[in-house]
Design an enzyme around this catalytic site. Sequence first.
Site, PDB file in Angstrom:
ATOM      1  CG  ASP A  85       4.065   1.221  -5.498  1.00 19.39           C
ATOM      2  OD1 ASP A  85       4.969   0.827  -5.024  1.00 19.39           O
ATOM      3  OD2 ASP A  85       2.992   1.635  -4.302  1.00 19.39           O
TER       4      ASP A  85
ATOM      5  CD  GLU B  79       8.626  -5.976  -1.715  1.00 15.86           C
ATOM      6  OE1 GLU B  79       8.275  -4.627  -1.957  1.00 15.86           O
ATOM      7  OE2 GLU B  79       8.006  -6.511  -0.731  1.00 15.86           O
TER       8      GLU B  79
ATOM      9  CG  HIS C  56       3.133  -0.084   2.602  1.00 16.84           C
ATOM     10  ND1 HIS C  56       3.197  -0.995   2.160  1.00 16.84           N
ATOM     11  CD2 HIS C  56       4.354   1.133   1.460  1.00 16.84           C
ATOM     12  CE1 HIS C  56       3.699  -0.877   0.848  1.00 16.84           C
ATOM     13  NE2 HIS C  56       4.378  -0.874   0.604  1.00 16.84           N
TER      14      HIS C  56
ATOM     15  N   GLY D 225       8.192   2.753   2.204  1.00 17.96           N
ATOM     16  CA  GLY D 225       7.251   3.353   3.359  1.00 17.96           C
ATOM     17  C   GLY D 225       8.044   4.634   3.317  1.00 17.96           C
ATOM     18  N   GLY D 226       8.697   5.927   2.984  1.00 24.49           N
ATOM     19  CA  GLY D 226       9.013   7.169   2.854  1.00 24.49           C
ATOM     20  C   GLY D 226       8.244   7.916   3.944  1.00 24.49           C
TER      21      GLY D 226
ATOM     22  CG  ASN E 283       0.475   6.396  -0.905  1.00 22.86           C
ATOM     23  OD1 ASN E 283      -0.128   7.546  -1.741  1.00 22.86           O
ATOM     24  ND2 ASN E 283      -0.639   5.519  -1.204  1.00 22.86           N
TER      25      ASN E 283
END
Length: 287
Positions: free
Chosen positions: A84, A135, A177, A208-209, A231
């Site tokens: 990641d 990204e 995040h 950033g879920g 995370n």
Amino acid sequence: MLVSATEMLKKAKEGKYAVGQFNINNLEWTKAILLTAQENNSPVILGVSEGAGKYMAGYKTVVGMVKGMIESLNITVPVALHLDHGSFDGCLKCIEAGFSSVMFDGSHYAIDENVAKTRELVELCHSKGISLEAEVGSIGGEEDGVVGAGECADPKECKMIADLGVDFLAAGIGNIHGKYPANWKGLSFETLDAVQQLTGALPLVLHGGTGIPAEMIQKAISLGVAKINVNTECQLSFAEATRKYIEAGKDLEGKGFDPRKLLAPGFEAIKATVKEKMELFGSIGKA
Ligand code: 13P
């Protein structure tokens, strides 16, 4: 067996659901996520940050632990082990150590340098059957107590990176995040739509879920997001469950101090969080 994330994300984008990337920090995390994926017949991506890799005694240790668990827990759903937010060097190390997928985060470089470094890694990864995430537009987050806003990627730059042949792309769309600040403006679906128009079938990634409202997650999936990273939410649920156990004095009752007992509520909490996310992302039964 570990697999690259290419196939599972291609299928997810076509089927209009998303595969969760859940970051791991230790053995309990890894076991909880793998078992939940298996119980729910869902593909899964285990994310490892460079910091977490160091914490777990290096990338080779992580590969050994994950491969060992897949075998001894009889995990048959597709599992990708993914770096990641890797640096260029971190990507090389993970490729060498046996990861099946890596992310090169070149978003802080000028676009030409991001393109040049990503191009080099596309070739290397594909020669080894490893998937590569790139990204564009940096994801915001907390640094030294200040929460930086998430940038919105330039769709044309996304197209430049997509054309290199990367397997999936993280485009900044105002996502952050960690916990979202009270004045967060929400995701920019306009940016996401523009990126998808230019990048076509390429699976898009939402970082950033943690803490993104369910309807925004569903809308993002409808606009091409096929991988969602989580995370902080696992960390919070683990910490909360452990705190409750200790506050109730259970660590002092009988053998409650045994780490297998002490960490059990946190382990169960991660399982519940991961299952909830898999339901929201629509990946259950898709292995
Ligand atoms: P959260 O910590 O906000 O869930 O974000 C995870 C992530 O995007 C890892 O790359």
